[in-house]
Scaffold this motif. Sequence first.
Motif, PDB file in Angstrom:
ATOM      1  N   PHE A   5      15.468 -16.669  15.273  1.00 38.69           N
ATOM      2  CA  PHE A   5      14.767 -17.856  15.758  1.00 38.69           C
ATOM      3  C   PHE A   5      13.996 -18.524  14.620  1.00 38.69           C
ATOM      4  CE2 PHE A   5      11.156 -20.134  17.470  1.00 38.69           C
ATOM      5  CZ  PHE A   5      11.755 -20.924  18.446  1.00 38.69           C
ATOM      6  N   ALA A   6      13.294 -17.726  13.793  1.00 36.47           N
ATOM      7  CA  ALA A   6      12.506 -18.291  12.693  1.00 36.47           C
ATOM      8  C   ALA A   6      13.396 -19.082  11.744  1.00 36.47           C
ATOM      9  CB  ALA A   6      11.783 -17.168  11.948  1.00 36.47           C
ATOM     10  N   ALA A   7      14.554 -18.485  11.395  1.00 36.18           N
ATOM     11  CA  ALA A   7      15.456 -19.169  10.460  1.00 36.18           C
ATOM     12  C   ALA A   7      16.012 -20.449  11.079  1.00 36.18           C
ATOM     13  CB  ALA A   7      16.590 -18.216  10.067  1.00 36.18           C
ATOM     14  N   LEU A   8      16.391 -20.397  12.359  1.00 36.22           N
ATOM     15  CA  LEU A   8      16.923 -21.593  13.022  1.00 36.22           C
ATOM     16  C   LEU A   8      15.888 -22.703  13.095  1.00 36.22           C
ATOM     17  CD1 LEU A   8      19.089 -20.421  16.077  1.00 36.22           C
ATOM     18  CD2 LEU A   8      19.783 -21.933  14.216  1.00 36.22           C
ATOM     19  N   LEU A   9      14.658 -22.337  13.448  1.00 37.34           N
ATOM     20  CA  LEU A   9      13.612 -23.344  13.580  1.00 37.34           C
ATOM     21  C   LEU A   9      13.337 -24.012  12.234  1.00 37.34           C
ATOM     22  CD1 LEU A   9      11.504 -24.806  15.276  1.00 37.34           C
ATOM     23  CD2 LEU A   9       9.928 -22.886  14.876  1.00 37.34           C
ATOM     24  N   ARG A  10      13.244 -23.210  11.196  1.00 41.60           N
ATOM     25  CA  ARG A  10      13.011 -23.788   9.860  1.00 41.60           C
ATOM     26  C   ARG A  10      14.140 -24.735   9.480  1.00 41.60           C
ATOM     27  NH1 ARG A  10      11.489 -18.563   8.118  1.00 41.60           N
ATOM     28  NH2 ARG A  10      13.513 -18.369   7.104  1.00 41.60           N
ATOM     29  N   ARG A  11      15.378 -24.287   9.740  1.00 45.04           N
ATOM     30  CA  ARG A  11      16.519 -25.097   9.332  1.00 45.04           C
ATOM     31  C   ARG A  11      16.565 -26.421  10.089  1.00 45.04           C
ATOM     32  NH1 ARG A  11      22.292 -24.690  10.412  1.00 45.04           N
ATOM     33  NH2 ARG A  11      21.987 -22.832  11.649  1.00 45.04           N
ATOM     34  N   HIS A  12      16.309 -26.383  11.387  1.00 47.12           N
ATOM     35  CA  HIS A  12      16.327 -27.628  12.165  1.00 47.12           C
ATOM     36  C   HIS A  12      15.191 -28.555  11.738  1.00 47.12           C
ATOM     37  CE1 HIS A  12      19.619 -26.709  14.756  1.00 47.12           C
ATOM     38  NE2 HIS A  12      19.055 -25.654  15.337  1.00 47.12           N
ATOM     39  N   ARG A  13      14.034 -27.993  11.430  1.00 54.59           N
ATOM     40  CA  ARG A  13      12.908 -28.838  11.003  1.00 54.59           C
ATOM     41  C   ARG A  13      13.210 -29.479   9.650  1.00 54.59           C
ATOM     42  NH1 ARG A  13       8.679 -28.150   7.777  1.00 54.59           N
ATOM     43  NH2 ARG A  13       8.860 -25.876   7.639  1.00 54.59           N
ATOM     44  N   ALA A  14      13.796 -28.691   8.726  1.00 52.42           N
ATOM     45  CA  ALA A  14      14.140 -29.241   7.412  1.00 52.42           C
ATOM     46  C   ALA A  14      15.193 -30.333   7.554  1.00 52.42           C
ATOM     47  CB  ALA A  14      14.641 -28.121   6.501  1.00 52.42           C
ATOM     48  N   ALA A  15      16.193 -30.099   8.429  1.00 53.71           N
ATOM     49  CA  ALA A  15      17.240 -31.102   8.616  1.00 53.71           C
ATOM     50  C   ALA A  15      16.672 -32.385   9.206  1.00 53.71           C
ATOM     51  CB  ALA A  15      18.338 -30.545   9.524  1.00 53.71           C
ATOM     52  N   ALA A  16      15.626 -32.250  10.042  1.00 52.30           N
ATOM     53  CA  ALA A  16      15.001 -33.434  10.644  1.00 52.30           C
ATOM     54  C   ALA A  16      14.040 -34.118   9.684  1.00 52.30           C
ATOM     55  CB  ALA A  16      14.260 -33.027  11.915  1.00 52.30           C
ATOM     56  N   GLY A  17      13.737 -33.454   8.550  1.00 54.31           N
ATOM     57  CA  GLY A  17      12.831 -34.051   7.582  1.00 54.31           C
ATOM     58  C   GLY A  17      11.389 -34.081   8.039  1.00 54.31           C
ATOM     59  N   LEU A  18      10.975 -33.095   8.850  1.00 53.86           N
ATOM     60  CA  LEU A  18       9.621 -33.062   9.402  1.00 53.86           C
ATOM     61  C   LEU A  18       8.786 -31.968   8.758  1.00 53.86           C
ATOM     62  CD1 LEU A  18      10.413 -33.361  13.230  1.00 53.86           C
ATOM     63  CD2 LEU A  18       9.713 -35.200  11.671  1.00 53.86           C
ATOM     64  N   THR A  19       7.506 -32.225   8.580  1.00 53.86           N
ATOM     65  CA  THR A  19       6.564 -31.182   8.209  1.00 53.86           C
ATOM     66  C   THR A  19       6.153 -30.427   9.455  1.00 53.86           C
ATOM     67  OG1 THR A  19       4.625 -32.580   8.502  1.00 53.86           O
ATOM     68  CG2 THR A  19       5.700 -32.638   6.338  1.00 53.86           C
ATOM     69  N   GLN A  20       5.495 -29.293   9.275  1.00 51.20           N
ATOM     70  CA  GLN A  20       4.997 -28.558  10.440  1.00 51.20           C
ATOM     71  C   GLN A  20       3.997 -29.404  11.220  1.00 51.20           C
ATOM     72  OE1 GLN A  20       3.460 -24.800   9.008  1.00 51.20           O
ATOM     73  NE2 GLN A  20       5.512 -23.867   8.903  1.00 51.20           N
ATOM     74  N   GLU A  21       3.198 -30.184  10.519  1.00 52.16           N
ATOM     75  CA  GLU A  21       2.213 -31.027  11.188  1.00 52.16           C
ATOM     76  C   GLU A  21       2.900 -32.099  12.033  1.00 52.16           C
ATOM     77  OE1 GLU A  21       2.175 -30.147   8.071  1.00 52.16           O
ATOM     78  OE2 GLU A  21       0.341 -28.958   7.856  1.00 52.16           O
ATOM     79  N   GLU A  22       3.969 -32.677  11.496  1.00 51.58           N
ATOM     80  CA  GLU A  22       4.683 -33.718  12.239  1.00 51.58           C
ATOM     81  C   GLU A  22       5.400 -33.138  13.459  1.00 51.58           C
ATOM     82  OE1 GLU A  22       5.640 -36.759   8.500  1.00 51.58           O
ATOM     83  OE2 GLU A  22       6.989 -35.086   8.958  1.00 51.58           O
ATOM     84  N   LEU A  23       5.955 -31.934  13.297  1.00 47.19           N
ATOM     85  CA  LEU A  23       6.607 -31.294  14.443  1.00 47.19           C
ATOM     86  C   LEU A  23       5.588 -30.945  15.516  1.00 47.19           C
ATOM     87  CD1 LEU A  23       9.062 -30.113  15.833  1.00 47.19           C
ATOM     88  CD2 LEU A  23       8.772 -28.015  14.472  1.00 47.19           C
ATOM     89  N   SER A  24       4.399 -30.527  15.075  1.00 46.78           N
ATOM     90  CA  SER A  24       3.333 -30.208  16.027  1.00 46.78           C
ATOM     91  C   SER A  24       2.936 -31.439  16.825  1.00 46.78           C
ATOM     92  CB  SER A  24       2.114 -29.643  15.288  1.00 46.78           C
ATOM     93  OG  SER A  24       1.019 -29.495  16.152  1.00 46.78           O
ATOM     94  N   GLU A  25       2.819 -32.563  16.123  1.00 45.17           N
ATOM     95  CA  GLU A  25       2.421 -33.799  16.791  1.00 45.17           C
ATOM     96  C   GLU A  25       3.473 -34.247  17.798  1.00 45.17           C
ATOM     97  OE1 GLU A  25       1.263 -38.417  15.579  1.00 45.17           O
ATOM     98  OE2 GLU A  25       1.417 -36.856  14.045  1.00 45.17           O
ATOM     99  N   GLY A  26       4.756 -34.061  17.490  1.00 41.02           N
ATOM    100  CA  GLY A  26       5.817 -34.504  18.380  1.00 41.02           C
ATOM    101  C   GLY A  26       6.077 -33.575  19.547  1.00 41.02           C
ATOM    102  N   SER A  27       5.748 -32.277  19.371  1.00 44.65           N
ATOM    103  CA  SER A  27       6.087 -31.300  20.413  1.00 44.65           C
ATOM    104  C   SER A  27       4.895 -30.856  21.251  1.00 44.65           C
ATOM    105  CB  SER A  27       6.714 -30.067  19.764  1.00 44.65           C
ATOM    106  OG  SER A  27       5.754 -29.404  18.931  1.00 44.65           O
ATOM    107  N   GLY A  28       3.688 -31.034  20.704  1.00 48.67           N
ATOM    108  CA  GLY A  28       2.507 -30.539  21.399  1.00 48.67           C
ATOM    109  C   GLY A  28       2.255 -29.063  21.138  1.00 48.67           C
ATOM    110  N   VAL A  29       3.107 -28.429  20.314  1.00 48.20           N
ATOM    111  CA  VAL A  29       2.899 -27.031  19.936  1.00 48.20           C
ATOM    112  C   VAL A  29       2.011 -27.012  18.699  1.00 48.20           C
ATOM    113  CG1 VAL A  29       4.018 -24.867  19.249  1.00 48.20           C
ATOM    114  CG2 VAL A  29       5.159 -26.427  20.853  1.00 48.20           C
ATOM    115  N   SER A  30       1.012 -26.141  18.665  1.00 48.72           N
ATOM    116  CA  SER A  30       0.056 -26.158  17.562  1.00 48.72           C
ATOM    117  C   SER A  30       0.727 -25.818  16.230  1.00 48.72           C
ATOM    118  CB  SER A  30      -1.070 -25.146  17.818  1.00 48.72           C
ATOM    119  OG  SER A  30      -0.586 -23.821  17.682  1.00 48.72           O
TER     120      SER A  30
END
Length: 786
Positions: A5-30
């Motif tokens: 799961f960790a590897a998949l999540l990192r890969r999808h976030r990198a492919a989307a060009g998002l930082t952790q902060e940007e993903l947090s803002e879009g998903s509501g997950v801290s």
Amino acid sequence: MDSQFAALLRRHRAAAGLTQEELSEGSGVSVQAISTLERGTRRYPQLSTVDALAEALHLDADQTAALAAAASRRGKSEKPAPKPSLAASPRQLPFASGDFTGRVREMELLTNYLTTSKGVSVTAITGMGGIGKTTLAIHTAHQVADHFPDGQLYLDLRGFGIGPPLEPLDALTYLLEDLGETPPVDLATATARFRTALAGRRMALVLDNASDQDQVRPLLPGSGGCAVIVTSRRSMAGLGGRQFQLGEPPLEESIEMLRRISERPDAPEDECAEVVRQCGGLPLAIRMAGARLASRPTWPVAHLAERLADGRRRLDELQLDDSGVRATLVLSIEQLAGSDDPIDVQAVTMFALLGLSDSVDLTSALAAALSDSPEPEAVVVLERLVDVHLLATPGPGRYRLHDLVRVAARELADQMLSEQDKAAANTRWIRRVSAVVWKASEYAGHGVTRDGWLDKEWLIGAQDLVNQDDVLNWLDNERANLVGIVQQAAVDQPSLAVQLAVGLNVYYAVRRAWLEWLQVNEAVLRLVSGGPDRIAEGLVLHDLGAAHAELGQYEQAVAPLRRAVDTADASGDGNLQALCLSSLSHVLERTGRTTDGIPYAERAREIGLRLGIPPRAAWACLALGMLYLKTGMPKSARRHFDEAMELLVEPGLEKYRGMIAQNVGVAYREAGQYEVAGESLRESLKLYRTAGAAIPEAEVLNELGRLRLAEGRYDEAIAAQSEGLAIAGQYGDWLVEADIRKSLGEVHHARGHLPEARREWRIALSIHEQHDAHGAAALQQLLRGT
């Protein structure tokens, strides 16, 4: 190992060009929760968290199901997921940067190869960190996407980065899931299933940031019409296919890139070119420089160029947040340091040691001395650094650090090595060079003064070079660095710098490297001036004046030679006095001050006779003869010429008598007394043949040819010079060959045979340019004049 799961999540976030902060803002997950999930600390998130993340990442149904399955303790999704269709076409290529510039030729070559290859095509793009491998691969994959209608797969293999490289089985797991396949638990089955899934498909795979070819080999399709682009900092020659080593882009492309990124389309070309030069042409560095200018719109481009000129902070200027040139280079070093291969670990230390040298070209001899290891072992380590593109190899046995890589190497040296370690490494190298330099001097004969000044321990360290050719070849290989070595030693190790400079006179005389001889003596002059070692001071001053004279700079030679005479007088070394007096008299003769030169030559003769050193007295007599010939006193000239020959009648001195006779012949030829000149030159030829001195024989044949040219006897001139040319070729003396070809060209020119003249001059010029020898300018002028 990371959770799936960790590897998949990192890969999808990198492919989307998002930082952790940007993903947090879009998903509501801290941010903290996302960070914990990506590190694998929390392996099984709630389904609602997975859904929120998937929605923010814009994952399709298949990708969402795979992410949910990875989050489940049972390894499958908690809600039924539709079985992916085999016809699904993944489109995983990352965003293609809009400021991509240049690489037109590379794109054309890669595109043509990928679209015209039959069967599976594999292209490996290799090069140093920051050279633009990934950017080129992604843009090329987008360019050819239509040619591969079944989709494009992208996977970062994490060969160089934080954490360990991706294991081949993990990589296949991701790829198989993206293709709708169930990943098996062993590598062999996964490889077979992957190849089966790709059979009959036309897909493009970008395998980015590979650690080595073993990581990549299981990921290659077995058949079909797929294309694979691999990027890596290591050599991928073992993969087969097309090997594409990426270098620096052309200057005009680099300038365009800087202008585009900095949003300054009209920035002055010369200022942009200077920034590019300070960046070493490295695309990542240019990108960082452009971003810095874009964020500082009030900065002139020239201001950034000035800041980059400070090598101590250049990498700081090319760093943005946690990315930049330094961070990229550190990844290569850390990967070597963390390797289980002892050669990789040794390569880290070698990299730091190479940073101690200012030499442009690095050699295996230098590396061996710095690392205190046998040269064959040093070569193995150097080649490992080449494999990971921390070193370039412009030719066999020669290595080079990119400008920015050199800065990183120096920073690593400061971190790894103590001041004592650095000093010891540099000392080993300078002592090695000094030993070879003085070995060359020994083969040629040091001369009385240098032999007395020499410490025999200086020769220790050159025992492996068993003959004169070995010594000269070794020095030829290091020649480009010798001046820099002396200049650096003059700062760090002054006594060794003087030792080197004084010993280099023989090698530079053999190679006629007069400008380099001048530079090394200029580098150490301040170290000996007014010091306690008057002999060293006298030798340096003499060699400085002699180098000016050999360059034809007779007026500049007078002042150092006058100082040399005074210093020699103060030293009490009679041989040194005679040497400096003879040289000064010769220079005064060449400047037309013949009357001024006579007293110096007389003193040199008297000292040579008093000390019982016939060669020294003979050379003074030769100088006197030339001076008297110029002042219109032919009888006095003849008397001193004859005395010079009579002083060298002992057996074994035939070569020295030949040298005297040759110089006498040249002097008479220049005076227009051709008959006497011919007698002396023929006597010189006879003496050289008796002594078995082949190269001097070729030189005097050239002088005979020049005499015949002056007399208008062209056929005899060509005959003599052709004979000399054959001897020079037989013995491989390229300098004498160039001299004779220049003279042959002059004979052909005098006969009106211009094509033949130009041919000889062009060959001679090529020889001079190839060996960086003094004389190229004169040949260029001859060619321009015809």
